[in-house]
Design a protein around this motif. Sequence first.
Motif, PDB file in Angstrom:
ATOM      1  N   GLY A  41       2.473   7.489   2.764  1.00 18.19           N
ATOM      2  CA  GLY A  41       1.378   7.507   2.150  1.00 18.19           C
ATOM      3  C   GLY A  41       0.827   8.666   1.322  1.00 18.19           C
ATOM      4  N   ARG A  42       0.919   9.912   2.026  1.00 17.91           N
ATOM      5  CA  ARG A  42       0.405  11.023   1.350  1.00 17.91           C
ATOM      6  C   ARG A  42       1.283  11.503   0.376  1.00 17.91           C
ATOM      7  N   LEU A  86       2.048   0.335   0.851  1.00 15.99           N
ATOM      8  CA  LEU A  86       0.984   0.369  -0.020  1.00 15.99           C
ATOM      9  C   LEU A  86      -0.284   0.360   1.190  1.00 15.99           C
ATOM     10  N   ASN A  87      -0.017   0.151   2.388  1.00 16.24           N
ATOM     11  CA  ASN A  87      -1.394   0.002   3.285  1.00 16.24           C
ATOM     12  C   ASN A  87      -1.484   1.565   3.587  1.00 16.24           C
ATOM     13  N   GLY A  88      -0.509   2.311   3.981  1.00 24.94           N
ATOM     14  CA  GLY A  88      -0.754   3.589   4.149  1.00 24.94           C
ATOM     15  C   GLY A  88      -1.307   4.375   2.827  1.00 24.94           C
ATOM     16  N   ARG A  89      -0.971   4.122   1.634  1.00 25.50           N
ATOM     17  CA  ARG A  89      -1.527   4.429   0.573  1.00 25.50           C
ATOM     18  C   ARG A  89      -3.071   4.431   0.380  1.00 25.50           C
ATOM     19  N   LEU A  99      -4.995   3.986   2.826  1.00 29.93           N
ATOM     20  CA  LEU A  99      -5.783   4.977   3.812  1.00 29.93           C
ATOM     21  C   LEU A  99      -5.928   6.380   3.308  1.00 29.93           C
ATOM     22  N   VAL A 100      -4.775   6.862   2.607  1.00 30.56           N
ATOM     23  CA  VAL A 100      -4.903   8.118   1.835  1.00 30.56           C
ATOM     24  C   VAL A 100      -6.081   8.179   0.711  1.00 30.56           C
ATOM     25  N   GLU A 122      -2.131  11.283   6.090  1.00 31.64           N
ATOM     26  CA  GLU A 122      -1.572  10.040   6.584  1.00 31.64           C
ATOM     27  C   GLU A 122      -0.438   9.639   5.958  1.00 31.64           C
ATOM     28  N   ARG A 123       0.665   9.597   6.897  1.00 27.59           N
ATOM     29  CA  ARG A 123       2.177   9.136   6.335  1.00 27.59           C
ATOM     30  C   ARG A 123       2.461   7.966   6.786  1.00 27.59           C
TER      31      ARG A 123
END
Length: 381
Positions: free
Chosen positions: A59-60, A106-109, A111-112, A119-120
Amino acid sequence: MEEIKALVIRHPDKLTLDTIKARNKGYSAEIDVVTYCRRRQETDDKPKFRILLSFGQHGRELITSEVALQILSILSKEKFLPDLDLASLDQTLDNLVIKVVPMENLNGRKLVEAGDLCERRNGRGVDLNRNWSVDWGKKEKDYDPYEENPGTAPFSEPEAQIMRKIAVSFDPHIWVNIHSGMEALFMPYDHKNTTPDGVPSQKMKSLLEELNQLHCQKRCMIGSGGGSVGYLAHGTATDFMFDIVKVPMAFTFEIYGDGAAASRDCFKMFNPTDFSTFNRVLHEWSAAFFTIFKLGPNLLGSNYSKPAFDKWVSIDEYLDGYLVERSSRYGKKTEVLDLGMQEIRTYFRLFLLSSVLLLFMFCSRISKSKFSRPIVSAIPL
């Protein structure tokens, strides 16, 4: 992603967009896949040279998805690379089918973008680049349970399930997993300090050396991920692509990194923070991919032959089919059942095991009965 979706709408003759969804134990994910093909009327992609690119697995690493947008914009001829021969490019692209995953996680992105800039992992705390089956779950001495959580099992995560299905069905000749954090051009393997033997390894290294010369000004690290980056990574996508899907050229690219950034300044560590550097990264790495589009088919030969991989569908693959919902940009959907994957796999394997044990016991009983009969001599005593 909105810019990419708008790009697809403007160029229906070249681009199509599929959204693939999956769910596991209440956790849902979706991945958009953009397919580039100049001759859309040719429905069979198999004779063409096939390339699969994945961006945004962590995500990061926001810059990677920006490169995906740049590549698609150039393919659509809304943007151009200097010193690129358009006639030669068109001839090259006529023979290619390119699938681009602009944002795998997409879900991790999300969070970022909500403020967790370091968050990766995906939306439930799993590192998607440790969730693949090759050497899954092995932990090194420097293992970080927060950063490298491999999940409860190989392909426990819907994102990894979706990517596996794309890879197996598309059967690419070239795979590239694009990351940031440093500048490097990696080939297999990630889980051991070695590269593959023979001609495939030589061809991959030849292509990487050309890219390093032309686009990285020889500053990029080249070699196996496990031997070059300083640590071994187990359960990675690139090792799966090379070992299981038998992709002839499987790579992991690291396109940017600021080694001087503070350890908790993750945005600066993984993404350029000034326009000059941002534009340089976009230009250099989009140009690198167009070099791949040109040189890749030549290195593998005109028949694009691939080593065959096992086409048998495992129980995991079969059951995963219940979890996938595909929707095209035209809104067509396929309804699926939401089943607990781990439970079904466990029950099915117990059923298989009990069946095998019963068969073994049955055969043993027949054999014992056969050889325990009294021997009757044919000659009178």
